[in-house]
Design an enzyme around this catalytic site. Structure first.
Site, PDB file in Angstrom:
ATOM      1  N   SER A  31      25.912  59.095 -19.479  1.00 29.62           N
ATOM      2  CA  SER A  31      25.936  59.321 -20.927  1.00 29.62           C
ATOM      3  C   SER A  31      27.264  59.967 -21.268  1.00 29.62           C
ATOM      4  O   SER A  31      27.861  60.658 -20.442  1.00 29.62           O
ATOM      5  CB  SER A  31      24.792  60.252 -21.332  1.00 29.62           C
ATOM      6  OG  SER A  31      24.938  60.669 -22.683  1.00 29.62           O
ATOM      7  N   TYR A  41      19.754  68.485 -21.021  1.00 30.92           N
ATOM      8  CA  TYR A  41      20.101  67.067 -20.930  1.00 30.92           C
ATOM      9  C   TYR A  41      21.572  66.873 -20.555  1.00 30.92           C
ATOM     10  O   TYR A  41      21.896  66.133 -19.612  1.00 30.92           O
ATOM     11  CB  TYR A  41      19.800  66.358 -22.249  1.00 30.92           C
ATOM     12  CG  TYR A  41      20.172  64.899 -22.227  1.00 30.92           C
ATOM     13  CD1 TYR A  41      19.380  63.976 -21.546  1.00 30.92           C
ATOM     14  CD2 TYR A  41      21.332  64.446 -22.854  1.00 30.92           C
ATOM     15  CE1 TYR A  41      19.736  62.636 -21.498  1.00 30.92           C
ATOM     16  CE2 TYR A  41      21.687  63.110 -22.814  1.00 30.92           C
ATOM     17  CZ  TYR A  41      20.895  62.206 -22.140  1.00 30.92           C
ATOM     18  OH  TYR A  41      21.250  60.877 -22.084  1.00 30.92           O
TER      19      TYR A  41
END
Length: 229
Positions: A131, A144
């Site tokens: 990501s 995250y």
């Protein structure tokens, strides 16, 4: 035909990757949902491909060992991931643990199961879906973003360890993707990437010549101010 194993294959980006690679690979599809995996396998079969569905919790080291150890695959796509995006003081210990287990610890379990065969054959490609949060930070991303930073360190270190054995390691880092990964927002998201865009990027990496390694690939929508044309 070569074989590609895709984790988190039942929906979203993983499903799109499995469908895209099915044109050139036999697919081994892994996820917790047996029904959704079977629907994927049936869809791939109708399109002339082959897909073996393996219902599996990739955070369960014993289950991964039993299901995947020694499985001969040419491409491994570590895609499984979850995100609970909220301020640190609102995160529960279970939410923290689950994100670390799925987004990071599962990389060890699954990669450890199939990498020895790649090294022995001196060929193979490990692709990890990261990501852009793996090189940035945002409010609500304490866990995250931390897992995705860890993914980058894992991937680069692994690449340096196995490149001389002929095994490639790549990371695809998407920006915002239109999936059910996170709760819908009130603002317009017509500009976001589609899962198929990420799948196309994975297919590009897998198709690179044997002596070429694209280690990091960042994929973004052109602009949040421009809807997809």
């Amino acid at each position: 035909m070569p074989t590609a194993l895709v984790t988190g294959a039942s929906r979203g980006i993983g499903r799109a990757i499995a469908r895209r690679l099915a044109a050139t690979h036999d697919i081994v599809a892994v996820a917790r949902s047996g029904d959704e995996l079977q629907a994927l396998a049936d869809e791939i079969a109708r399109e002339g491909g082959r897909c073996r569905a393996i219902p599996l919790d990739v955070t369960d080291a014993g289950a991964v060992h039993a299901a995947l150890d020694g499985l001969e695959v040419d491409v491994l796509v570590n895609n499984a991931g979850i995100g609970v995006l909220k301020p640190f003081l609102e995160l529960t210990p279970d939410e923290w643990r689950r994100m670390v287990d799925v987004n990071f610890n599962a990389l060890f379990h699954v990669t450890r199961a199939v990498l020895p065969g790649m090294v022995a054959r001196e060929a193979g490609h490990v692709v990890i879906i990261g990501s852009i949060a793996g090189r940035s930070a945002f409010v609500g991303g304490t866990c995250y973003a931390a897992t995705k930073h860890a993914v980058m360190g894992f991937a680069e270190s692994l690449m340096l360890e196995v490149r001389d054995a002929g095994v490639k390691v790549s990371v695809v880092s998407p920006g915002s993707v239109a999936t059910d990964f996170s709760p819908p927002r009130a603002r317009d998201v017509a500009w976001q990437l589609l899962p198929e865009d990420v799948a196309e990027s994975v297919a590009h990496l897998v198709a690179t010549p044997p002596g070429v390694l694209v280690h990091r690939l960042e994929v973004r929508a052109l602009s949040p101010k421009r809807p997809r044309g």
